[in-house]
Write a protein that holds these residues in place. Sequence first.
Motif, PDB file in Angstrom:
ATOM      1  N   ARG A 102      -8.139 -27.625  -5.875  1.00  0.00           N
ATOM      2  CA  ARG A 102      -7.206 -28.475  -6.617  1.00  0.00           C
ATOM      3  C   ARG A 102      -7.169 -28.077  -8.089  1.00  0.00           C
ATOM      4  O   ARG A 102      -8.117 -27.487  -8.619  1.00  0.00           O
ATOM      5  CB  ARG A 102      -7.598 -29.945  -6.494  1.00  0.00           C
ATOM      6  CG  ARG A 102      -8.962 -30.294  -7.031  1.00  0.00           C
ATOM      7  CD  ARG A 102      -9.072 -31.773  -7.365  1.00  0.00           C
ATOM      8  NE  ARG A 102      -8.182 -32.110  -8.474  1.00  0.00           N
ATOM      9  CZ  ARG A 102      -8.019 -33.351  -8.940  1.00  0.00           C
ATOM     10  NH1 ARG A 102      -8.650 -34.365  -8.368  1.00  0.00           N
ATOM     11  NH2 ARG A 102      -7.221 -33.589  -9.954  1.00  0.00           N
ATOM     12  N   PRO A 103      -6.069 -28.402  -8.780  1.00  0.00           N
ATOM     13  CA  PRO A 103      -6.019 -28.174 -10.232  1.00  0.00           C
ATOM     14  C   PRO A 103      -6.929 -29.162 -10.946  1.00  0.00           C
ATOM     15  O   PRO A 103      -7.153 -30.276 -10.468  1.00  0.00           O
ATOM     16  CB  PRO A 103      -4.545 -28.414 -10.580  1.00  0.00           C
ATOM     17  CG  PRO A 103      -4.012 -29.276  -9.481  1.00  0.00           C
ATOM     18  CD  PRO A 103      -4.797 -28.932  -8.252  1.00  0.00           C
ATOM     19  N   LEU A 104      -7.446 -28.747 -12.109  1.00  0.00           N
ATOM     20  CA  LEU A 104      -8.364 -29.575 -12.885  1.00  0.00           C
ATOM     21  C   LEU A 104      -7.968 -29.548 -14.359  1.00  0.00           C
ATOM     22  O   LEU A 104      -7.616 -28.504 -14.896  1.00  0.00           O
ATOM     23  CB  LEU A 104      -9.803 -29.072 -12.739  1.00  0.00           C
ATOM     24  CG  LEU A 104     -10.408 -29.089 -11.328  1.00  0.00           C
ATOM     25  CD1 LEU A 104     -11.725 -28.338 -11.324  1.00  0.00           C
ATOM     26  CD2 LEU A 104     -10.592 -30.526 -10.841  1.00  0.00           C
ATOM     27  N   GLU A 105      -8.100 -30.705 -15.000  1.00  0.00           N
ATOM     28  CA  GLU A 105      -7.763 -30.791 -16.420  1.00  0.00           C
ATOM     29  C   GLU A 105      -8.945 -30.449 -17.316  1.00  0.00           C
ATOM     30  O   GLU A 105      -8.782 -29.820 -18.358  1.00  0.00           O
ATOM     31  CB  GLU A 105      -7.251 -32.190 -16.753  1.00  0.00           C
ATOM     32  CG  GLU A 105      -5.928 -32.549 -16.094  1.00  0.00           C
ATOM     33  CD  GLU A 105      -5.464 -33.939 -16.477  1.00  0.00           C
ATOM     34  OE1 GLU A 105      -6.174 -34.602 -17.258  1.00  0.00           O
ATOM     35  OE2 GLU A 105      -4.396 -34.352 -16.004  1.00  0.00           O
ATOM     36  N   ASN A 106     -10.145 -30.896 -16.933  1.00  0.00           N
ATOM     37  CA  ASN A 106     -11.304 -30.734 -17.806  1.00  0.00           C
ATOM     38  C   ASN A 106     -12.585 -30.806 -16.981  1.00  0.00           C
ATOM     39  O   ASN A 106     -12.552 -30.971 -15.754  1.00  0.00           O
ATOM     40  CB  ASN A 106     -11.308 -31.802 -18.901  1.00  0.00           C
ATOM     41  CG  ASN A 106     -11.121 -33.205 -18.342  1.00  0.00           C
ATOM     42  OD1 ASN A 106     -11.748 -33.582 -17.347  1.00  0.00           O
ATOM     43  ND2 ASN A 106     -10.242 -33.985 -18.957  1.00  0.00           N
ATOM     44  N   GLU A 107     -13.736 -30.691 -17.668  1.00  0.00           N
ATOM     45  CA  GLU A 107     -15.015 -30.667 -16.979  1.00  0.00           C
ATOM     46  C   GLU A 107     -15.324 -32.000 -16.310  1.00  0.00           C
ATOM     47  O   GLU A 107     -15.945 -32.038 -15.245  1.00  0.00           O
ATOM     48  CB  GLU A 107     -16.126 -30.288 -17.953  1.00  0.00           C
ATOM     49  CG  GLU A 107     -17.429 -29.937 -17.275  1.00  0.00           C
ATOM     50  CD  GLU A 107     -18.439 -29.339 -18.232  1.00  0.00           C
ATOM     51  OE1 GLU A 107     -19.538 -28.964 -17.763  1.00  0.00           O
ATOM     52  OE2 GLU A 107     -18.149 -29.238 -19.438  1.00  0.00           O
ATOM     53  N   GLN A 108     -14.896 -33.092 -16.922  1.00  0.00           N
ATOM     54  CA  GLN A 108     -15.123 -34.408 -16.321  1.00  0.00           C
ATOM     55  C   GLN A 108     -14.384 -34.524 -14.985  1.00  0.00           C
ATOM     56  O   GLN A 108     -14.925 -35.042 -13.998  1.00  0.00           O
ATOM     57  CB  GLN A 108     -14.671 -35.517 -17.276  1.00  0.00           C
ATOM     58  CG  GLN A 108     -15.539 -35.680 -18.520  1.00  0.00           C
ATOM     59  CD  GLN A 108     -15.327 -34.578 -19.547  1.00  0.00           C
ATOM     60  OE1 GLN A 108     -14.262 -33.957 -19.600  1.00  0.00           O
ATOM     61  NE2 GLN A 108     -16.348 -34.321 -20.345  1.00  0.00           N
ATOM     62  N   ALA A 109     -13.151 -34.032 -14.954  1.00  0.00           N
ATOM     63  CA  ALA A 109     -12.384 -34.055 -13.712  1.00  0.00           C
ATOM     64  C   ALA A 109     -13.025 -33.151 -12.659  1.00  0.00           C
ATOM     65  O   ALA A 109     -13.024 -33.471 -11.470  1.00  0.00           O
ATOM     66  CB  ALA A 109     -10.951 -33.614 -13.981  1.00  0.00           C
TER      67      ALA A 109
END
Length: 219
Positions: free
Chosen positions: A28-35
């Motif tokens: 899946r696509p991810l925005e940042n490390e938290q995601a």
Amino acid sequence: MREQYRTVAQQARIELDERKSRFIAVCRPLENEQAAQAFVDSLKQEFPDASHHVYAWILGGERILQRYSDDGEPQGTAGLPVLDALRRQGIDQAGIVVVRYFGGTLLGTGGLSRAYSRAAAQAVEAALPVVYRLCRQFRVTAGYAGQELLSRAWRQKCYETSHISYGIDVETLIAVPQSECADFDRLCADLTQGAALIEPQGLVYRPLPPPDPPPVSSV
């Protein structure tokens, strides 16, 4: 900001069996490390009884961040092949989790690497790799006659339009590749004889349009 980057368009899941072991791969696509961490945690919660939850992700931007975990598999046989599935396709801002249910038959280090690599590669393909390009948004206000000319030209350029508002005039929010902004201004001015109001807005990333399908042969 980067002019463009390659990622995946959606979340996708595939499954494969290898000598009685079951592999479930999700990309899946991810925005940042938290995601990214939340993504891994969600698969651990969904499959709490799995033997392993192997993962890898790549996050770009101003600094490139790469993470992977073998999660108990022999070193180098799981997390790195999953990470390489992203690297080979040049995928950024995305991650993969491969869940394994051990089937009782040892695969060996080579067999493990191939299984994880194959599962991860299939998940990437199913998630539809796509190139995102840096665009400047503009709010364009034009009369109805001018708007018709503009809309036709924008469609030919494959510019993405949204938030169209009809009143005395027509207001449109449009995303234009950063490299084409000067040409966009001239295009709008020429087609409306300078009557269009063009207001620059923020920067956004938008996917490149898919290529035209190949022509169908009549032979």
